[in-house]
Design a protein around this motif. Structure first.
Motif, mmCIF file in Angstrom:
data_model
loop_
_atom_site.group_PDB
_atom_site.id
_atom_site.type_symbol
_atom_site.label_atom_id
_atom_site.label_comp_id
_atom_site.label_asym_id
_atom_site.label_seq_id
_atom_site.Cartn_x
_atom_site.Cartn_y
_atom_site.Cartn_z
ATOM 1 N N ARG A 26 -9.754 32.515 37.749
ATOM 2 C CA ARG A 26 -8.507 32.096 37.103
ATOM 3 C C ARG A 26 -8.753 30.878 36.221
ATOM 4 N NH1 ARG A 26 -4.704 32.875 33.993
ATOM 5 N NH2 ARG A 26 -2.840 31.566 34.239
ATOM 6 N N ALA A 27 -9.609 29.985 36.669
ATOM 7 C CA ALA A 27 -9.885 28.763 35.916
ATOM 8 C C ALA A 27 -10.544 29.069 34.575
ATOM 9 C CB ALA A 27 -10.768 27.825 36.735
ATOM 10 N N LEU A 30 -7.969 30.638 32.218
ATOM 11 C CA LEU A 30 -7.007 29.630 31.782
ATOM 12 C C LEU A 30 -7.633 28.678 30.768
ATOM 13 C CD1 LEU A 30 -4.181 28.388 32.218
ATOM 14 C CD2 LEU A 30 -5.162 27.051 34.087
ATOM 15 N N ALA A 31 -8.838 28.224 31.050
ATOM 16 C CA ALA A 31 -9.507 27.271 30.159
ATOM 17 C C ALA A 31 -9.821 27.885 28.806
ATOM 18 C CB ALA A 31 -10.783 26.755 30.805
ATOM 19 N N LEU A 36 -10.084 23.095 28.965
ATOM 20 C CA LEU A 36 -10.442 22.619 30.298
ATOM 21 C C LEU A 36 -9.438 21.616 30.854
ATOM 22 C CD1 LEU A 36 -14.312 22.281 29.935
ATOM 23 C CD2 LEU A 36 -13.117 23.665 31.645
ATOM 24 N N VAL A 39 -6.924 22.976 33.194
ATOM 25 C CA VAL A 39 -7.389 23.407 34.522
ATOM 26 C C VAL A 39 -7.266 22.237 35.488
ATOM 27 C CG1 VAL A 39 -9.359 24.263 35.840
ATOM 28 C CG2 VAL A 39 -8.988 25.057 33.504
ATOM 29 N N THR A 40 -6.292 22.299 36.353
ATOM 30 C CA THR A 40 -6.093 21.246 37.352
ATOM 31 C C THR A 40 -5.965 21.872 38.731
ATOM 32 O OG1 THR A 40 -3.670 21.280 37.235
ATOM 33 C CG2 THR A 40 -4.839 19.865 35.651
ATOM 34 N N LEU A 44 -3.719 25.309 39.682
ATOM 35 C CA LEU A 44 -4.357 26.467 40.298
ATOM 36 C C LEU A 44 -3.810 26.715 41.698
ATOM 37 C CD1 LEU A 44 -8.035 25.909 39.125
ATOM 38 C CD2 LEU A 44 -6.475 27.706 38.360
ATOM 39 N N LYS A 62 -10.930 16.814 39.795
ATOM 40 C CA LYS A 62 -10.702 17.630 38.606
ATOM 41 C C LYS A 62 -11.990 17.831 37.836
ATOM 42 C CE LYS A 62 -8.091 17.929 34.291
ATOM 43 N NZ LYS A 62 -7.048 17.319 33.417
ATOM 44 N N GLN A 66 -13.823 21.282 36.781
ATOM 45 C CA GLN A 66 -14.181 21.631 35.404
ATOM 46 C C GLN A 66 -15.650 22.025 35.293
ATOM 47 O OE1 GLN A 66 -12.837 17.968 33.580
ATOM 48 N NE2 GLN A 66 -11.042 18.973 32.706
ATOM 49 N N THR A 69 -16.138 25.348 36.715
ATOM 50 C CA THR A 69 -15.591 26.338 35.791
ATOM 51 C C THR A 69 -16.602 26.653 34.687
ATOM 52 O OG1 THR A 69 -13.333 25.591 36.225
ATOM 53 C CG2 THR A 69 -13.690 26.838 34.201
#
Length: 208
Positions: A26-27, A30-31, A36, A39-40, A44, A62, A66, A69
């Motif tokens: 998902r990250a 989303l990113a 980025l 993405v938190t 999430l 965080k 990242q 990710t």
């Protein structure tokens, strides 16, 4: 007889791995769309119905989320582009497989926002730190691979001896990045045909 404690531990580890994979999948998606910074851990946790404390246990911060990710995106990219290309014969065939694989990866939307690394690199290019360094490493790794593949083609007599492999790798990568950006901006996948034509013309120009 199985040890109940060991079975329970294995189950927790397996569930933890499954959760981590789901979070990172998902990250990266989303990113690729929002960057980025979008993405938190809190976001999430809400979207995946997981406790924030549970996600903190996996990532801690965080920044670590990242970085994880980026590593996950690199693995997806490698599986989609690099691994299949490396199964091809060295030289021009492998070089074309890398370039065609990249265009298919971007146009096929392996990530919904196009190339994950194009999006993240534009976001962090002027922001020094660990995240920028991780993205720079991936970028340098890709350009080095393309350059090394050009060198192999030159050694095989498929590319002129006077060709600068690093310069050619830079030019070919620019065609790819341009197609990715304009496909997103204009919503027109025909730009990938433009990129393929540019690649074909450039490779024809350096053929021995």
């Amino acid at each position: 007889m199985s040890d109940p404690a060991a079975v329970a531990t294995d189950g927790r580890i397996r569930r933890g791995d499954e959760t981590r994979r789901a979070v990172l999948r998902r990250a990266v998606d989303l990113a690729s769309v929002e960057g980025l910074d979008g993405v938190t851990i809190g976001r999430l946790a809400t979207e995946l119905s997981i406790s924030k404390s549970g996600l903190f246990a996996h990532f801690g911060s965080k920044e670590e989320l990242q970085l994880a990710t980026i590593r996950a995106a690199r693995a997806i990219f490698s599986h989609a582009v690099v691994v299949p290309a490396m199964e091809k014969p060295a030289g021009i065939v492998r070089l074309r497989a890398l370039l065609d694989g990249w265009l298919a990866y971007s146009s096929g939307r392996a990530f919904p926002g196009g190339c994950f690394f194009s999006r993240a690199t534009h976001e962090y290019a002027a922001r020094p730190g660990t995240v920028q360094e991780a993205l720079r490493d991936v970028d340098q790794e890709w350009l080095a691979l393309v350059s090394a593949t050009i060198d192999e083609a030159r050694e095989l007599g498929e590319v002129r001896a006077d060709v600068d492999a690093r310069q050619l790798a830079y030019e070919l990568d620019a065609y790819l990045d341009s197609a990715n950006m304009r496909s997103l901006l204009n919503g027109d996948l025909a730009v990938y045909d433009n990129a393929r034509a540019a690649v074909d013309a450039r490779l024809a120009a350096v053929a021995s």
